[in-house]
Design an enzyme around this catalytic site. Structure first.
Site, PDB file in Angstrom:
ATOM      1  N   ARG A  96     153.080  65.576  16.203  1.00  0.00           N
ATOM      2  CA  ARG A  96     151.818  65.409  15.468  1.00  0.00           C
ATOM      3  C   ARG A  96     151.451  63.929  15.345  1.00  0.00           C
ATOM      4  NH1 ARG A  96     149.974  69.927  16.739  1.00  0.00           N
ATOM      5  NH2 ARG A  96     150.846  71.703  15.696  1.00  0.00           N
ATOM      6  N   GLU A  99     150.378  62.942  18.710  1.00  0.00           N
ATOM      7  CA  GLU A  99     149.083  63.566  18.966  1.00  0.00           C
ATOM      8  C   GLU A  99     147.968  62.783  18.296  1.00  0.00           C
ATOM      9  OE1 GLU A  99     148.315  67.364  17.114  1.00  0.00           O
ATOM     10  OE2 GLU A  99     147.082  67.983  18.807  1.00  0.00           O
ATOM     11  N   SER A 122     147.553  43.555  13.718  1.00  0.00           N
ATOM     12  CA  SER A 122     148.918  43.050  13.596  1.00  0.00           C
ATOM     13  C   SER A 122     149.865  44.157  13.159  1.00  0.00           C
ATOM     14  CB  SER A 122     148.970  41.923  12.560  1.00  0.00           C
ATOM     15  OG  SER A 122     150.308  41.508  12.359  1.00  0.00           O
TER      16      SER A 122
END
Length: 160
Positions: A96, A99, A122
């Site tokens: 997940r 994803e 950053s």
């Protein structure tokens, strides 16, 4: 047997409809719209729309048609977005998270450039927080990333 890509580049470079996506992205760039402005015109989330134009979201046909109308192009140039994109798989939680980055990363990158100019976020001057908040429809995971916008240096003449 297919092999899972080893890098984001390998994964993103094999996006289905790569040529159509490139043409659509060029149309957006040539239009009067920013991704955020286009999302407002479509009445959708700007990250979701940018992610769709990067090939990482399924778009209902009615939104494909609205997008075509806003851009002043044939619906044939946007209807390919109504196909479900390929997405990889790994451990359920890590999947997940991957994803999210695979799906929204290109859109987030584009929006950082659109809103902050050329630069990067950053990972040193950076904070992250994770919470689970109650919701009547099921608890929600909230991940907050906060990274300093680092402009690219112009320490010389280009190309360097």
């Amino acid at each position: 047997m297919s092999m899972t890509p080893m890098s984001n580049s390998e994964y993103l470079d094999r996006v289905q409809f790569a040529e159509e996506l490139a043409e659509l992205e060029a149309l957006v760039k040539a239009s009067e719209y920013t991704y955020e402005g286009l999302a407002k015109a479509l009445e959708v989330n700007k990250v979701w729309l940018t992610s769709a134009i990067k090939g990482q979201q399924w778009v209902p046909e009615e939104y494909c048609e609205k997008l075509a109308a806003i851009l002043g192009v044939s619906a044939d140039q946007t209807l390919f977005l109504s196909n479900h994109p390929y997405k990889g798989n790994t451990d359920p939680i890590l999947y997940r998270l991957h994803e999210v980055l695979d799906t929204y990363g290109p859109a987030i990158k584009e929006l950082i450039h659109e809103k902050g100019g050329n630069g990067i976020m950053s990972a040193i001057d950076f904070s992250i927080d994770v919470d689970v908040v109650p919701d009547e429809h099921g608890d929600r995971v909230v991940i907050t990333w906060n990274g300093k916008l680092l402009k690219y240096s112009k320490m010389g003449q280009y190309p360097w």
